[in-house]
Design an enzyme around this catalytic site. Structure first.
Site, PDB file in Angstrom:
ATOM      1  N   CYS A   1       0.831  -1.225   0.000  1.00  0.00           N
ATOM      2  CA  CYS A   1       0.000   0.000   0.000  1.00  0.00           C
ATOM      3  C   CYS A   1       0.858   1.264   0.000  1.00  0.00           C
ATOM      4  CB  CYS A   1      -0.914   0.004   1.207  1.00  0.00           C
ATOM      5  SG  CYS A   1      -1.976  -1.427   1.270  1.00  0.00           S
TER       6      CYS A   1
ATOM      7  N   HIS B   1      -2.919   6.985   4.085  1.00  0.00           N
ATOM      8  CA  HIS B   1      -3.448   5.758   3.489  1.00  0.00           C
ATOM      9  C   HIS B   1      -4.768   5.438   4.189  1.00  0.00           C
ATOM     10  CE1 HIS B   1      -3.932   1.844   1.919  1.00  0.00           C
ATOM     11  NE2 HIS B   1      -3.477   1.188   2.966  1.00  0.00           N
TER      12      HIS B   1
ATOM     13  N   ASN C   1     -10.174   0.322   1.597  1.00  0.00           N
ATOM     14  CA  ASN C   1      -8.716   0.297   1.372  1.00  0.00           C
ATOM     15  C   ASN C   1      -8.430  -0.156  -0.066  1.00  0.00           C
ATOM     16  OD1 ASN C   1      -6.006  -0.333   1.257  1.00  0.00           O
ATOM     17  ND2 ASN C   1      -5.958  -1.444   3.194  1.00  0.00           N
TER      18      ASN C   1
HETATM   19  N1  ACO Z   1     -17.768  -8.850  11.168  1.00  0.00           N
HETATM   20  C1  ACO Z   1     -18.047  -9.208  12.425  1.00  0.00           C
HETATM   21  N2  ACO Z   1     -17.132  -9.688  13.274  1.00  0.00           N
HETATM   22  C2  ACO Z   1     -15.875  -9.797  12.828  1.00  0.00           C
HETATM   23  C3  ACO Z   1     -15.516  -9.426  11.526  1.00  0.00           C
HETATM   24  C4  ACO Z   1     -16.524  -8.945  10.685  1.00  0.00           C
HETATM   25  N3  ACO Z   1     -16.287  -8.577   9.412  1.00  0.00           N
HETATM   26  N4  ACO Z   1     -14.207  -9.618  11.345  1.00  0.00           N
HETATM   27  C5  ACO Z   1     -13.737 -10.091  12.516  1.00  0.00           C
HETATM   28  N5  ACO Z   1     -14.734 -10.211  13.415  1.00  0.00           N
HETATM   29  C6  ACO Z   1     -14.694 -10.671  14.779  1.00  0.00           C
HETATM   30  C7  ACO Z   1     -13.480 -11.514  15.061  1.00  0.00           C
HETATM   31  O1  ACO Z   1     -13.700 -12.844  14.685  1.00  0.00           O
HETATM   32  C8  ACO Z   1     -13.313 -11.344  16.557  1.00  0.00           C
HETATM   33  O2  ACO Z   1     -14.218 -12.201  17.189  1.00  0.00           O
HETATM   34  P1  ACO Z   1     -13.766 -13.014  18.503  1.00  0.00           P
HETATM   35  O3  ACO Z   1     -13.399 -11.955  19.505  1.00  0.00           O
HETATM   36  O4  ACO Z   1     -14.972 -13.819  18.832  1.00  0.00           O
HETATM   37  O5  ACO Z   1     -12.584 -13.821  18.066  1.00  0.00           O
HETATM   38  C9  ACO Z   1     -13.800  -9.916  16.800  1.00  0.00           C
HETATM   39  O6  ACO Z   1     -14.583  -9.566  15.665  1.00  0.00           O
HETATM   40  C10 ACO Z   1     -12.679  -8.926  16.969  1.00  0.00           C
HETATM   41  O7  ACO Z   1     -11.737  -9.144  15.947  1.00  0.00           O
HETATM   42  P2  ACO Z   1     -10.427  -8.304  15.846  1.00  0.00           P
HETATM   43  O8  ACO Z   1      -9.610  -8.848  14.723  1.00  0.00           O
HETATM   44  O9  ACO Z   1      -9.791  -8.190  17.191  1.00  0.00           O
HETATM   45  O10 ACO Z   1     -11.001  -6.871  15.459  1.00  0.00           O
HETATM   46  P3  ACO Z   1     -10.213  -5.538  15.342  1.00  0.00           P
HETATM   47  O11 ACO Z   1     -10.828  -4.536  16.223  1.00  0.00           O
HETATM   48  O12 ACO Z   1      -8.733  -5.742  15.415  1.00  0.00           O
HETATM   49  O13 ACO Z   1     -10.542  -5.096  13.844  1.00  0.00           O
HETATM   50  C11 ACO Z   1      -9.574  -5.092  11.664  1.00  0.00           C
HETATM   51  C12 ACO Z   1     -10.189  -5.944  12.775  1.00  0.00           C
HETATM   52  C13 ACO Z   1     -10.626  -4.127  11.205  1.00  0.00           C
HETATM   53  C14 ACO Z   1      -9.171  -6.008  10.527  1.00  0.00           C
HETATM   54  C15 ACO Z   1      -8.352  -4.324  12.225  1.00  0.00           C
HETATM   55  O14 ACO Z   1      -7.505  -5.205  12.902  1.00  0.00           O
HETATM   56  C16 ACO Z   1      -7.578  -3.628  11.151  1.00  0.00           C
HETATM   57  O15 ACO Z   1      -8.051  -2.710  10.518  1.00  0.00           O
HETATM   58  N6  ACO Z   1      -6.294  -4.014  10.948  1.00  0.00           N
HETATM   59  C17 ACO Z   1      -5.468  -3.393   9.965  1.00  0.00           C
HETATM   60  C18 ACO Z   1      -5.831  -3.923   8.616  1.00  0.00           C
HETATM   61  C19 ACO Z   1      -5.082  -3.177   7.554  1.00  0.00           C
HETATM   62  O16 ACO Z   1      -4.914  -1.999   7.591  1.00  0.00           O
HETATM   63  N7  ACO Z   1      -4.628  -3.916   6.598  1.00  0.00           N
HETATM   64  C20 ACO Z   1      -3.853  -3.259   5.606  1.00  0.00           C
HETATM   65  C21 ACO Z   1      -3.973  -4.058   4.447  1.00  0.00           C
HETATM   66  S1  ACO Z   1      -3.081  -3.220   3.263  1.00  0.00           S
HETATM   67  C22 ACO Z   1      -2.618  -4.239   2.037  1.00  0.00           C
HETATM   68  O17 ACO Z   1      -1.484  -4.283   1.748  1.00  0.00           O
HETATM   69  C23 ACO Z   1      -3.622  -5.082   1.361  1.00  0.00           C
END
Ligand code: ACO
Length: 327
Positions: free
Chosen positions: A113, A252, A282
């Protein structure tokens, strides 16, 4: 030494919109969860006939028009992407053919990214050392093509789009600094296991869905919060510009909470931070130039304004550019 500056900008987004409500019908999730955890409401999806080069080509044409240049004026095309049309030829060469930029050298750059930030830095070097006059820097990604739409951890995050700029030799310094960094130790936090020379595609790799994005969301989140602020500060220091002089920060667009945390860390007020991830999600390397184009179009950026572009991504990579808007 010659100066580099942005003389044209363009963007292209697919028309099809996928809302959080649509996703509710595809995986176990809710609009409320997605909005509160990420800030995203909807994203654009490239259809089955649209590849990264198609979006890149349209964005490039718009940037050229904005710069008032002809395709043959372009000396180099850099396409930042993690979703190239195919392993080779480079997507940049496909764009070159499409727009008939017959005088250009063309190559792709892969820095996750952070690809746009890296590509702008490369373009700056070629302009400042006097080699070239006009360089097209394009960021185009179609992450939805490499996303498992049965995996709720990832499929809610991504969208498709392309942004392009023309970087030219100019009278007044427009690119003030470029800060780039990476840490390969974090490579497995965000990756695609198969389809390369380590693990070529087989029926088995496809069956195991190893051609899709795998992500450790919480670790990427922690990394992003840490490096966004650091990168912006480092680039500002290199440019000898203080935060008070910055008109706008364009981060980003991965997650609203990451952006908020970075803004808090930088102690920059929210109205100076441009956000459009609610509409697009994203889009990997494309988020920054698309946000920049939108901010310019909306009149939020004017000639002489100082802008900080900052991103993080797979690699792990991160970086920032400080630019002065000279148009
Ligand atoms: N809907 C509902 N529940 C969900 C979802 C969803 N879509 N996704 C995950 N959950 C659940 C999980 O299973 C977990 O449940 P559990 O507690 O029973 O295990 C709970 O929600 C919390 O999950 P977390 O992963 O702790 O949630 P978090 O608050 O960390 O948010 C997220 C997840 C949004 C993915 C966050 O971690 C994030 O944004 N991370 C950065 C991602 C990013 O920027 N990636 C860059 C990619 S760039 C590239 O190069 C492609």
């Amino acid at each position: 030494m010659a100066f580099a500056g942005i003389t044209g900008i363009g963007a292209c987004l697919p028309e099809k919109i996928l809302t959080n409500f649509d996703l509710e019908k595809m995986v176990e999730t809710s609009d409320e969860w997605i909005r509160t955890r990420t800030g995203i409401k909807e994203r654009r999806i490239a259809d089955e006939n649209t590849a990264a080069s198609d979006l890149a080509t349209e964005a490039a044409k718009r940037a050229l028009e904005d710069a008032g240049l002809k395709p043959e004026d372009i000396d180099m095309i850099i396409v930042a992407t993690v979703t190239a049309d195919m392993p080779f030829p480079a997507t940049a060469c496909i764009v070159q053919k499409n727009i008939k930029a017959v005088n250009a050298a063309a190559f792709d750059l892969e820095a996750g990214c952070t690809g746009f930030i890296y590509s702008l830095s490369i373009a700056t070097q070629f302009i400042e050392n006097g080699t070239y006059k006009n360089i097209l820097v394009i960021a185009s990604d179609t992450l939805t093509k490499i996303t498992d739409f049965k995996d709720r951890n990832t499929c809610i995050l991504f969208g498709d789009g392309a942004g392009a700029i023309v970087v030219s030799r100019v009278e007044e310094k427009g690119i003030l600094s470029n800060f780039l960094k990476s840490n390969g130790n974090g490579g497995d936090l965000l990756y695609i296991p198969a389809g390369g020379s380590r693990k070529p595609t087989t029926i088995e790799t496809v069956r195991k869905k190893q051609h899709y994005i795998q992500m450790n969301g919480s670790e990427v989140f922690k990394f992003a919060v840490k490096v966004m602020g650091e990168a912006a500060e480092s680039a500002l220091k290199m440019a000898n510009v203080s935060l008070e002089d910055v008109k706008m920060l364009i981060p980003h667009q991965a997650n609203q909470r990451i952006i908020d945390a970075a803004a808090r860390r930088l102690n920059i007020s929210r109205d100076k931070v441009y956000i459009n991830l609610d509409k697009y999600g994203n889009m990997s390397s494309a988020t920054v130039p698309i946000a920049l184009e939108e901010a310019v179009k909306m009149g939020k950026i004017k000639k002489g304004d100082i802008i900080v572009l900052v991103a993080f991504g797979a690699g792990l990579t991160w970086g920032a550019n400080v630019i002065k808007w000279i148009k």
